[in-house]
Scaffold this active site. Structure first.
Site, PDB file in Angstrom:
ATOM      1  N   LYS A   5      45.369 -60.864 -13.450  1.00  0.00           N
ATOM      2  CA  LYS A   5      46.140 -59.856 -13.711  1.00  0.00           C
ATOM      3  C   LYS A   5      45.371 -58.562 -13.433  1.00  0.00           C
ATOM      4  O   LYS A   5      45.987 -57.299 -13.067  1.00  0.00           O
ATOM      5  CB  LYS A   5      46.258 -59.758 -15.202  1.00  0.00           C
TER       6      LYS A   5
ATOM      7  N   THR B  14      48.470 -57.049 -19.204  1.00  0.00           N
ATOM      8  CA  THR B  14      47.840 -57.697 -20.471  1.00  0.00           C
ATOM      9  C   THR B  14      46.567 -56.948 -20.833  1.00  0.00           C
ATOM     10  O   THR B  14      45.887 -56.025 -20.193  1.00  0.00           O
ATOM     11  CB  THR B  14      47.721 -59.139 -20.246  1.00  0.00           C
ATOM     12  N   ASP B  15      46.017 -56.970 -22.328  1.00  0.00           N
ATOM     13  CA  ASP B  15      45.017 -56.324 -22.549  1.00  0.00           C
ATOM     14  C   ASP B  15      43.767 -57.250 -22.330  1.00  0.00           C
ATOM     15  O   ASP B  15      42.411 -56.719 -22.233  1.00  0.00           O
ATOM     16  CB  ASP B  15      44.778 -56.059 -24.071  1.00  0.00           C
ATOM     17  N   GLU B  16      44.228 -58.608 -21.844  1.00  0.00           N
ATOM     18  CA  GLU B  16      42.819 -59.555 -21.375  1.00  0.00           C
ATOM     19  C   GLU B  16      42.070 -58.867 -20.128  1.00  0.00           C
ATOM     20  O   GLU B  16      41.096 -59.233 -19.907  1.00  0.00           O
ATOM     21  CB  GLU B  16      43.472 -60.827 -21.213  1.00  0.00           C
TER      22      GLU B  16
ATOM     23  N   THR C 168      60.292 -71.381 -12.820  1.00  0.00           N
ATOM     24  CA  THR C 168      59.030 -72.375 -13.217  1.00  0.00           C
ATOM     25  C   THR C 168      59.211 -72.978 -14.397  1.00  0.00           C
ATOM     26  O   THR C 168      60.186 -72.733 -15.207  1.00  0.00           O
ATOM     27  CB  THR C 168      57.617 -71.630 -12.730  1.00  0.00           C
TER      28      THR C 168
ATOM     29  N   PHE D  42      59.468 -65.421 -21.680  1.00  0.00           N
ATOM     30  CA  PHE D  42      59.581 -65.133 -23.228  1.00  0.00           C
ATOM     31  C   PHE D  42      59.742 -63.522 -23.142  1.00  0.00           C
ATOM     32  O   PHE D  42      60.732 -63.075 -23.924  1.00  0.00           O
ATOM     33  CB  PHE D  42      58.091 -65.314 -23.691  1.00  0.00           C
TER      34      PHE D  42
ATOM     35  N   TYR E 153      42.886 -66.154 -15.146  1.00  0.00           N
ATOM     36  CA  TYR E 153      44.312 -65.521 -15.604  1.00  0.00           C
ATOM     37  C   TYR E 153      43.814 -63.883 -15.569  1.00  0.00           C
ATOM     38  O   TYR E 153      44.568 -63.412 -14.936  1.00  0.00           O
ATOM     39  CB  TYR E 153      44.727 -66.207 -16.996  1.00  0.00           C
TER      40      TYR E 153
ATOM     41  N   ARG F 175      43.135 -61.473 -32.709  1.00  0.00           N
ATOM     42  CA  ARG F 175      44.262 -60.933 -31.865  1.00  0.00           C
ATOM     43  C   ARG F 175      44.902 -60.013 -32.534  1.00  0.00           C
ATOM     44  O   ARG F 175      45.263 -60.058 -33.664  1.00  0.00           O
ATOM     45  CB  ARG F 175      45.227 -62.225 -31.156  1.00  0.00           C
TER      46      ARG F 175
END
Length: 352
Positions: free
Chosen positions: A163, A133-135, A35, A11, A159, A223
């Protein structure tokens, strides 16, 4: 520049490639393992361009990577390849460890070996840009200030933990070996070509088909939503102007609750594709929350805006409208994915 980019059929990666081909003079080598979430259609509009090349390669394959570095001889690396779906990481974390951690290590080592062969001028100009990512920062409470480049790491899912580990590896290769790396952390992206398991495309497609719209918990999770083309522009500015050892937090200043997002989609779709069956908000169904669901993510992009001379152009309503128009006009793409490639029913409410 010659840019070796990983994950370019995904994406965000495909948006970066389209931006580079349409708006710069750089040359791209797209490395993608193809994938389940990759789609060749995402780069079809630029696939025949003389400045675009493709290699179906897994980033854990060190021999293949070293060969690609030797033959393409990039000036820079943009590393976007990653497993990124939180629900999938809860169900099966192994592939996240393999791709996000081992894959990043393998890519770093291939880049370092190549970088050491360069003359001083090219070595000083080389860049390794890791997109994250901000996660990795964990979760914010309602009154907490947004994440910045100095926020402490506190990942909560397999996840985000994978990261976070990859971010640490990238910085370690800078401090230990001198490889000129830097990191960008972003918040939720949305826009055309978004894989149908994620919140906005899933809700959009279900709403188009007048199916139930599942929302985790009470829908109050917040978010910060960034239109993917704005993010692509920021990433290209980063590879052009970013400095080794730096971190750039990229956000849109567009926080919304998940319920607000779903309601906005319903309202605009009712206008774009009216139905005689009443407002689509009647299709909203609250479902059991997922384990460890972070309450809020939001980024303060002040440093990135100043350092990169960039700012998100799309407000959320305008970006969602463009997104919905795209999904209405490109049913063939997402119908094929839903019918032939994706049979899951989990809902994604965090990062792309």
């Amino acid at each position: 520049m010659r840019i070796l980019l990983t994950g370019g059929c995904g994406f965000i990666g495909s948006a970066v490639i389209r931006h580079i081909i349409h708006s710069t003079n750089h040359t791209i080598l797209n490395i993608d393992a193809m994938t389940y979430a990759a789609s060749a259609a995402t780069i079809e509009s630029v696939a025949t361009n003389e400045r675009y090349r493709f290699s179906k390669t897994d980033i854990t394959d060190s021999n293949a990577l070293e060969h690609l570095f030797e033959t393409f001889r990039p000036h820079a690396v943009m590393h976007l390849a990653a497993e990124s779906h939180v629900d999938r990481s809860i169900d099966g974390p192994s592939i996240f460890i393999q791709t996000n951690m081992v894959g990043t290590y393998t890519l770093l080592e291939a880049a370092r070996k190549y970088w050491l062969t360069l003359d001083k001028i090219d070595r000083d100009a080389f860049k390794f840009h890791h997109i994250s990512t901000d996660e990795v920062f964990g979760a914010l409470q309602p009154n907490d200030p947004p994440f910045t480049e100095t926020t402490a790491y506190d990942p909560r899912s397999p996840y985000s933990a994978s990261k976070a580990a990859s971010d640490h590896l990238v910085r370690a290769w800078y401090h230990t070996y001198g490889l000129p790396t830097f990191v960008t952390n972003t918040t939720n992206n949305y826009g055309p070509w978004h894989f149908p398991e994620k919140l906005i495309p899933l809700v959009t497609i279900n709403a188009i088909e007048e199916k139930e719209l599942p929302v985790y918990g009470t829908g109050e999770n917040v978010r910060d939503w960034l239109f993917v083309e704005d993010h692509a522009e920021a990433l290209v500015k980063a590879i052009e102007h970013g400095k080794a050892g730096e971190t750039y937090a990229i956000g849109a200043r567009q926080p919304r609750t998940n319920l607000d997002v779903v309601t906005t989609i319903c309202t605009i779709l009712d206008e774009l594709a009216p139905t005689p069956n009443g407002p689509r908000t009647n299709l909203i169904r609250f479902v059991t929350d997922r384990p460890g669901h972070d309450f809020r993510y939001e980024i303060d992009p002040t440093h990135a805006e100043h350092a990169l001379s960039w700012k998100a152009k799309h407000n959320f309503t305008a970006g969602i409208r463009r997104t919905l128009e795209w999904y209405l006009q490109n049913r063939t793409w997402w119908e094929a994915i839903r019918a032939n490639r994706y049979t899951g029913h989990r809902l994604r409410t965090t990062k792309p």
